[in-house]
Every structure is written in structure tokens, then in C-alpha cells.
Design a protein around this motif. Structure first.
Motif, mmCIF file in Angstrom:
data_model
loop_
_atom_site.group_PDB
_atom_site.id
_atom_site.type_symbol
_atom_site.label_atom_id
_atom_site.label_comp_id
_atom_site.label_asym_id
_atom_site.label_seq_id
_atom_site.Cartn_x
_atom_site.Cartn_y
_atom_site.Cartn_z
ATOM 1 N N VAL A 1 32.469 -10.980 36.687
ATOM 2 C CA VAL A 1 31.853 -11.180 38.001
ATOM 3 C C VAL A 1 32.028 -9.932 38.864
ATOM 4 O O VAL A 1 31.188 -9.611 39.705
ATOM 5 N N ALA A 2 33.094 -9.185 38.642
ATOM 6 C CA ALA A 2 33.386 -8.012 39.466
ATOM 7 C C ALA A 2 32.442 -6.850 39.191
ATOM 8 O O ALA A 2 32.192 -6.037 40.085
ATOM 9 N N THR B 1 28.969 -1.216 43.599
ATOM 10 C CA THR B 1 27.651 -1.313 42.963
ATOM 11 C C THR B 1 26.599 -0.549 43.766
ATOM 12 O O THR B 1 26.847 -0.056 44.876
ATOM 13 N N GLY C 1 37.539 -12.111 38.557
ATOM 14 C CA GLY C 1 36.598 -11.204 39.207
ATOM 15 C C GLY C 1 36.077 -11.806 40.498
ATOM 16 O O GLY C 1 35.762 -12.999 40.543
ATOM 17 N N THR D 1 26.051 -7.274 38.355
ATOM 18 C CA THR D 1 25.410 -7.313 39.674
ATOM 19 C C THR D 1 24.552 -8.554 39.909
ATOM 20 O O THR D 1 23.951 -8.684 40.970
ATOM 21 N N GLY E 1 32.803 -5.302 43.786
ATOM 22 C CA GLY E 1 33.512 -6.271 42.958
ATOM 23 C C GLY E 1 34.970 -5.879 42.798
ATOM 24 O O GLY E 1 35.294 -4.687 42.706
ATOM 25 N N TYR F 1 27.558 -4.079 47.694
ATOM 26 C CA TYR F 1 28.390 -5.158 47.151
ATOM 27 C C TYR F 1 29.494 -4.506 46.324
ATOM 28 O O TYR F 1 29.234 -3.596 45.539
ATOM 29 N N MET G 1 33.213 -10.955 43.633
ATOM 30 C CA MET G 1 32.156 -10.110 44.190
ATOM 31 C C MET G 1 32.087 -10.333 45.695
ATOM 32 O O MET G 1 32.117 -11.476 46.164
ATOM 33 N N THR G 2 32.039 -9.226 46.440
ATOM 34 C CA THR G 2 32.020 -9.308 47.894
ATOM 35 C C THR G 2 30.897 -8.474 48.488
ATOM 36 O O THR G 2 30.350 -7.577 47.833
ATOM 37 N N TYR H 1 34.740 -2.173 41.765
ATOM 38 C CA TYR H 1 33.440 -1.706 41.280
ATOM 39 C C TYR H 1 32.461 -1.659 42.453
ATOM 40 O O TYR H 1 32.070 -2.702 42.981
ATOM 41 N N GLU I 1 30.965 -14.412 45.157
ATOM 42 C CA GLU I 1 31.122 -15.145 43.892
ATOM 43 C C GLU I 1 32.521 -14.899 43.345
ATOM 44 O O GLU I 1 33.108 -13.828 43.536
ATOM 45 N N THR I 2 33.071 -15.904 42.672
ATOM 46 C CA THR I 2 34.340 -15.761 41.962
ATOM 47 C C THR I 2 34.154 -16.240 40.533
ATOM 48 O O THR I 2 33.278 -17.061 40.250
#
Length: 312
Positions: free
Chosen positions: A301-302, A260, A285, A305, A271, A269, A287-288, A258, A295-296
Motif C-alpha cells: 500500500v505504501a 509518489t 503500509g 499508487t 506512502g 501522496y 498511504m497519505t 515513498y 489507505e492502510t
């Protein structure tokens, strides 16, 4: 005392094991196990919602092998379940007709479709085209149907080639699906400049990003094992002990990325969503931002936002 709850739980666990990447359970073993446990369970099973899902699964299993008699038998189980009691009969008749048609029994399908049509003439025409087109050919006054030759997906099928990910997860191809979102969380057809930067960065740094994701997960894994609390054989199947990130190759499968609209220093960012063996319902999920793990958590989470916005 009813035995249904425990037996339905046994079926549910066996189903989950059959869907693991490491599973060697055959279709015949799956249906055989469910048939046996279903016979053992008393009629309280018709009041357990998970049993309703199991019924649908068995109907589909028998449709796949064109076994009409067994499929029809499980349709009667579906009718007996309390979850069917509040469903209008024209919907139940349509569903039965669709199942019969998929199983190759046109005569029985037409019988059910006519029952549905008699109660609600419009319902079937709002459902699967292969059903209403079949039924329409048998109407005395056929309806004018929409032309489907120009049908196309509302959104393009977006994918990115990641050879490193293909090798690690042992997928059939190296293309992984992604979605683009604007500031209102609506879909985009084309990436923004920043989103394209993120996609280019992902492709160029795919191995590093994957390793960072897996190393972060490896740090959290022992705590996750305690949280889920699998015991003995179930732990070995769903959440075995692993010593390095290679152990995740059999436990995870990427689902969707995903991209964003939240941007930091010119990069979005992104996911990453995964199915995971230990939680088939919620998934995993991550997020990078570039190659940094933000976040994991569960699959949400993926694509939510909030983690990205808090990181700004």
C-alpha cells in the motif's frame, strides 16, 4: 508420523520472536534452540522449504562468529535439502566457497572456488568482488578485473530528518530513508516541485502525521488482532492488547517512505512502510496525502499508487 513440520514451525516462531524490538533473546540462545529442535526433527525436514531458510540463517549465524566447524556442518545440511537438488553444482560450490572465505578459511574457500571455476569459469566473476578478487590472485593466468575505485550507487541515498519519529520509535538516528518516483514509477534523483512540497510538509508536520497514522491504526487494531488470531503467549509477543498509540512504539519500525508522482492540490501522496511484529512477511503500509490517511494495508500500500489515484 513425521514431527518435522511442527518442529520447523517452532523454530520459525522462535526466530520471529528473536527479531522483535522487545526481544531479549541472545545469539547463543537462538542458535542453541535451533540446534536442539533441528536434532529432534526427523529427515522430513529436508523436504520443507522453510527449513532451507533456517539452514541459511544458521550458516550466517556461525559465519558472524567465525565458527568454521559449525558453519561447515550446516553447509552439509544445505546440500541434503531437496531445494539444493536442482541447483547447478558450480553454484553450490561457489556458495560454499564464499561462506568459507567469510569464515576465514581461505584454503577451503579456494578449494570450493576451483571446483566452481572448473565447471563454469565465468560464474565466480559475476558474484561478490571480494570472492573473485581473492580467487583471481590464485589463478595461473589472472583475469583483468574492472576498476572498482570509481564505483558509486546508481541512485543517491535520500533521507529526511524527523526528530519526533526518532523519539517515538527509539531509532539510532533521526534520518529516515525515502524514494522518489516519476509517472512511470521510475526512480528520480531530485524531487519535483510538488514532491519537495510534500517533503517540506512532512518535516514541518511530522508529529501530526505520525499521530494520525497511529490513531488510524489503533482504530483498526482490534479487528487486525481477530484476523491474525494470535493465542496466549504468541499474542503477548506479536500482537499484545494496547490502550493508546504509545503501545505501537515497540511493535513498529519505519522502513522507507515513498514519495509518489500522484499530486493533489500541489502536494504528492506519500506512502509509509513499516515492519510490524504481527506480520514479518507483509509488513504494514500507509498511504497519505499531507496529514490525511488515505489507505492502510500491507507494505505494498505504501508504494503502489492505486489508492492515491482512486482518492483523486
Amino acid at each position: 508420523m513425521s514431527n518435522a513440520e511442527n518442529l520447523i514451525h517452532e523454530i520459525d516462531t522462535f526466530l520471529e520472536k528473536s527479531m522483535l524490538k522487545t526481544s531479549r533473546i541472545t545469539k547463543e540462545e537462538l542458535t542453541g534452540f535451533i540446534e536442539e529442535k533441528w536434532r529432534e526433527a526427523d529427515d522430513e525436514k529436508y523436504n520443507i522449504y522453510q527449513a532451507y531458510i533456517i539452514i541459511s540463517r544458521m550458516i550466517n549465524e556461525y559465519i558472524q562468529v567465525k565458527d568454521f566447524d559449525n558453519m561447515a556442518r550446516w553447509l552439509t545440511f544445505s546440500d541434503r535439502h531437496t531445494a539444493s537438488q536442482n541447483t547447478p553444482s558450480y553454484i553450490l560450490h561457489y556458495y560454499a566457497g564464499e561462506c568459507c572465505l567469510e569464515c576465514g578459511n581461505e584454503e577451503k574457500a579456494l578449494e570450493y572456488f576451483r571446483l566452481s571455476y572448473a565447471e563454469n569459469p565465468d560464474y565466480i566473476f559475476s558474484r561478490a568482488p571480494f570472492c573473485y578478487e581473492f580467487f583471481n590472485r590464485h589463478l595461473e593466468s589472472p583475469r583483468e578485473l574492472p576498476d572498482r575505485t570509481e564505483d558509486s550507487d546508481e541512485y543517491p541515498d535520500l533521507s529526511i530528518e524527523l526528530d519526533c519519529w526518532k523519539t517515538f520509535f527509539n531509532t539510532e538516528d533521526n534520518e529516515f530513508r525515502y524514494e522518489l518516483f516519476d509517472e512511470e514509477d521510475d526512480y528520480l534523483y531530485e524531487p519535483t516541485l510538488e514532491q519537495q512540497n510534500g517533503l517540506d510538509y512532512l518535516k514541518e508536520n511530522q508529529e501530526k502525521i505520525l499521530k494520525n497514522i497511529l490513531n488510524e491504526l489503533l482504530k483498526q487494531y482490534p479487528e487486525l488482532q481477530q484476523t491474525y488470531g494470535y493465542q496466549e503467549g504468541d499474542k503477548r509477543d506479536f500482537m499484545p492488547d494496547i490502550n493508546d498509540i504509545s503501545g505501537f512504539s515497540d511493535l513498529l519500525s519505519p522502513t522507507c517512505f515513498y514519495v509518489t508522482s500522484v499530486v493533489k492540490d500541489g502536494y504528492p501522496y506519500i506512502g509509509f512502510g513499516f515492519t510490524c511484529s504481527w506480520d514479518s512477511e507483509h509488513g504494514l503500509g500507509i498511504m497519505t496525502c499531507k496529514d490525511r490517511i488515505v489507505e492502510t494495508g500491507g507494505a505494498e500500500v505504501a508504494f503502489n499508487t492505486w489508492a492515491a489515484e482512486e482518492d483523486l
